[in-house]
Every structure is written in structure tokens, then in C-alpha cells.
Design an enzyme around this catalytic site. Structure first.
Site, short mmCIF file in Angstrom:
data_model
loop_
_atom_site.label_atom_id
_atom_site.label_comp_id
_atom_site.label_asym_id
_atom_site.label_seq_id
_atom_site.Cartn_x
_atom_site.Cartn_y
_atom_site.Cartn_z
CG ASP A 21 9.82 127.27 -5.38
OD1 ASP A 21 8.80 127.59 -6.03
OD2 ASP A 21 10.53 128.11 -4.79
CG HIS A 38 2.72 124.15 -12.98
ND1 HIS A 38 3.46 124.24 -11.82
CD2 HIS A 38 2.00 125.30 -13.06
CE1 HIS A 38 3.20 125.39 -11.21
NE2 HIS A 38 2.32 126.05 -11.96
CG LEU A 132 8.95 105.56 -2.70
CD1 LEU A 132 9.86 106.12 -1.63
CD2 LEU A 132 9.21 106.24 -4.04
#
Length: 247
Positions: A21, A38, A132
Site C-alpha cells: 500500500d 505503481h 520460494l
């Protein structure tokens, strides 16, 4: 000693989830449009994934786009989708070098066709990686997820594939988008907001929350390490008392 050196490798959370955020506010501080934030948030994703792989985190879920985000201005949504395609295209080879597997949770069918195509391509390219597991939450919300799970359960009951009396929390787990993915032990939210925003509501029942004022485009692996160190200093009781844990 660096913050990374303080991490106890035997007490790592298996799964970390992050609500990314602050992109818009970061861009506004720079005097730019939201998409500028972004774009710079991609570098934060890159650094965070790198940091997670370096210390051996097994699962990392990033809340990239919620079902509610479709109501944002059309131009911003289009720019975000274009940025997503570009990021997938640019980052897949690097993820493969890091042995990162990719998957997603969310309403896949609601995504633009070019995004679906690129996601399928990248997921397939990284399917043999064993390090991962990077989970992208795209067009995702918990209310959507749980509603879909209820529909599937109702259909299986109707088709006599499932008995009502057999439905329990473990059965529900198997109908969620996160089936096969362990619940996150640590949930991080950036930008100073202290809310969950319809994210993994079922799965975070016993997660530790870490809220940081750092806006997402400024978040780096060192911030991830700080969150992990904070997590490792907490006592996780799961309804028990401290005395029971000692015993």
C-alpha cells in the site's frame, strides 16, 4: 551487525503475506500521477522477493490487485494491467534464476486476456522451480474467495459428493483459493494504514500483524528483515497461556 544478521534462521515464518500500500501517496509526494508510484513499486517487489529468497522464506503472498480495485478510474486500471504484463515479462527470467515458483490466487477469468496469457506463460516457465513460492493475489478478495468456496461446497452437497455433517474447517480449507498453501504467520501492511482490506480473512486468524509507515515504493528487503525480527520477538500462543508454552 546488520538487521539481516539478527534474524534467527530456526524461527523463520514459513509464509509471509504483504498488503502493498502507498503507491499513490508516494507518487503524489513526487508531484506525479498514481501510475508513477505503481511503476516504482515494481522495484520494491523485486527487492522483497530477493530478500525472502536469501533467508529461506518458503511462501510470499503479495496483494497486488483486489476485486474492489476494478472500481478505480479506468485509465489507472488499464495502466496497472499493462504494467503487470510488462513486469511479468521482464521478471520471469530473473525469478527462474532465483529458483522462484509462481502461482496466483483470485478471479483469474476477470483479468484481461493478455494478462491471463502472460500469467499462464510465466507460471508454466517457473513450474519446476523449488525455492520460494511467490503467490500473486490478483482480482482477489476474501469475500469473493469465501463466496466461491460456499458455492462449490453447496454444489458438491447437491451432487452427493459431500455430506453436510462432514463439513468442518479442514474441509473449507480445501475449497479456498489457497488450498495447499500454509496460512501466513506474518502479515505486513505498508503505508501506515492499520486495516486488512478484505485480504486472506480466513487464513490470517492467527497471523502476527506488522504495520509500517513506509510507503510501498520505499520498501526494501531491509524493511522485510525488520518485520521478521519483530515477529521473532513475539510470543505465539494460539489460545494457550504463556505458562503452557513453557511447560
Amino acid at each position: 551487525m546488520t538487521i539481516k544478521d539478527k534474524i534467527q534462521k530456526d524461527k523463520l515464518p514459513k509464509h509471509i503475506a504483504i498488503i502493498m500500500d502507498g503507491n499513490g501517496r508516494w507518487a503524489a509526494k513526487q508531484g506525479n500521477q498514481r501510475i508513477f508510484g505503481h511503476e516504482h513499486g515494481v522495484e520494491s517487489v523485486r527487492s522483497t522477493v530477493e530478500g525472502a529468497t536469501e533467508i529461506g522464506i518458503q511462501y510470499l503472498t503479495l496483494y497486488a490487485f483486489s476485486t474492489e480495485n476494478w472500481s478505480r478510474p479506468h485509465d489507472e486500471v488499464n495502466a496497472l494491467m499493462g504494467l503487470l504484463v510488462q513486469a511479468i515479462n521482464d521478471e520471469t527470467e530473473k525469478l527462474k534464476e532465483q529458483n522462484v515458483r509462481l502461482t496466483m490466487i483470485g478471479d483469474f477469468a476477470s483479468l484481461p486476456k493478455d494478462v491471463q496469457t502472460k500469467l499462464n506463460w510465466s507460471i508454466n516457465e517457473l513450474s519446476k522451480c523449488t525455492g520460494l513460492t511467490l503467490v500473486l493475489a490478483l482480482s482477489y478478495s476474501s469475500k469473493w474467495e469465501i463466496t466461491e468456496a460456499i458455492k462449490k461446497i453447496a454444489q458438491d452437497v447437491k451432487d452427493d459428493k459431500l455430506q453436510i455433517d462432514n463439513i468442518d474447517k479442514d474441509i473449507l480449507d480445501n475449497y479456498l483459493a489457497t488450498v495447499g498453501i500454509p496460512d501466513p504467520e506474518l502479515l505486513i501492511r505498508t503505508s501506515g494504514e492499520n486495516r486488512i482490506s478484505n485480504f486472506l480473512l480466513w487464513q490470517i486468524a492467527y497471523s502476527e500483524f506488522y504495520f509500517t509507515p513506509v510507503l510501498w515504493p520505499d520498501f526494501r528487503k531491509e524493511n522485510l528483515y525488520e518485520a521478521i525480527c519483530d515477529y521473532q520477538n513475539r510470543e505465539r500462543r494460539f489460545g494457550k497461556t504463556s505458562q503452557q508454552l513453557v511447560s
